[in-house]
Design an enzyme around this catalytic site. Structure first.
Site, PDB file in Angstrom:
ATOM      1  N   CYS A 149       4.668  53.258   9.156  1.00  0.00           N
ATOM      2  CA  CYS A 149       5.048  52.390   8.033  1.00  0.00           C
ATOM      3  C   CYS A 149       4.626  53.008   6.698  1.00  0.00           C
ATOM      4  CB  CYS A 149       4.400  51.014   8.232  1.00  0.00           C
ATOM      5  SG  CYS A 149       4.518  49.920   6.808  1.00  0.00           S
TER       6      CYS A 149
ATOM      7  N   CYS B 277       2.721  50.714   4.319  1.00  0.00           N
ATOM      8  CA  CYS B 277       1.349  50.501   4.808  1.00  0.00           C
ATOM      9  C   CYS B 277       0.417  51.585   4.271  1.00  0.00           C
ATOM     10  CB  CYS B 277       1.312  50.506   6.335  1.00  0.00           C
ATOM     11  SG  CYS B 277       2.275  49.205   7.127  1.00  0.00           S
TER      12      CYS B 277
END
Length: 295
Positions: A55, A58
């Protein structure tokens, strides 16, 4: 990024412990969740960071959360949960997308947001969380809790109280009542036109109001290079934490437009500048690039 009303947050797990990866940052699994989150949240706020290695957002948000947890020095704990390794935790927490951040006090979720928000917004969110924790009598030993560095310290003057008008606006944000928050910020700014906190707050709620009104079908039907589509995409990028991409998109649009269209794009970009804290280093770079695009 609103703090909301409490909700039950019960996830099965054993009572095993996990070793912290940093003083106030811990990795949590299904086996350690009860001890490290539910039980710990009875004494100190716990912020859950649902993430995955693949991600991109993230990777933008996690360092911000870890930095703020370090600055908090025990006022709150960051619990990191790899959703790929712990899918049952993500499912039980009703995680729809990552990064997802949830705050837990006394075993209950009291606030959450999704996406890689700018550091200033995350910092404001944490401040709201700590204020809520103090009201609930749950606070760690760090700067916002009892102890030598907390509010009982004698090494400095007490913090200035938050004006009532801002409290009203922030309370509306916590409830998710965006129109009420916008009205409260506008009312406060009418008497305090230079207040930086209110200006940022109003810029944020106006961004949220625009995003709520976007229609995917309508955007798909419009010419992809139109000002309407490009400014909407910039709004969405900023809310997703892709600040540099949002700014670059509109600066390039300024280069390609003229007259009233260019003025509208410039004004839209400046409104996005207002969402970030003034000390954010990305602002200076974007303002310089905007000036080059204009002149």
């Amino acid at each position: 990024m609103m703090l909301g009303g409490p909700s039950d947050f019960t996830i099965p797990g054993s009572t095993a412990s996990s070793a912290p990866t940093a003083p106030h940052v811990i990795d949590v699994t299904e086996a350690t969740f009860r001890d490290e989150v539910i039980e710990r949240s009875m004494q100190v706020p716990v912020v859950l960071d649902f993430w995955a290695a693949w991600c991109g957002p993230c990777r933008q948000l996690s360092p911000v959360l870890e930095k703020l947890a370090g600055e908090g020095d025990g006022a709150w704990v960051l619990a990191k949960i790899d959703v790929d390794a712990n899918p049952r935790l993500a499912q039980a927490a009703q995680v729809q997308g990552i990064p997802a951040v949830k705050a837990v006090i006394g075993g209950q979720v009291v606030g959450e947001f999704t996406g890689a928000l700018p550091e200033g917004q995350v910092r404001d969110w944490v401040a709201q969380l700590l204020a809520m924790a103090a009201e609930a009598g749950v606070a760690g030993p760090g700067p916002d809790g009892p102890g030598p560095d907390g509010p009982d310290a004698d090494d400095g003057p007490p913090a200035e109280p938050v004006p009532e008008g801002l409290l009203v606006a922030e309370d509306a944000l916590r409830r998710g009542d965006i129109p009420a928050a916008a009205a409260a910020y506008q009312a406060f700014l009418a008497d305090n036109p230079a207040d930086p906190t209110a200006k940022r707050g109003l810029a944020l709620v106006q961004l949220l109001q625009r995003a709520e009104g976007y229609d995917d079908a309508g955007l798909a039907a419009a010419p992809p290079e139109s000002v309407e589509v490009q400014t909407a995409l910039a709004d969405i990028e900023l809310l997703d934490g892709r600040v540099d991409e949002a700014f670059a998109r509109l600066i390039e649009l300024v280069r390609r437009t003229a007259g009233d269209e260019r003025d509208a794009v410039r004004a839209h970009l400046v409104s996005l500048f207002d969402v970030l804290p003034p000390e954010d280093p990305r602002l200076a770079d974007a303002r310089r690039k905007l000036a080059n695009a204009l002149f």
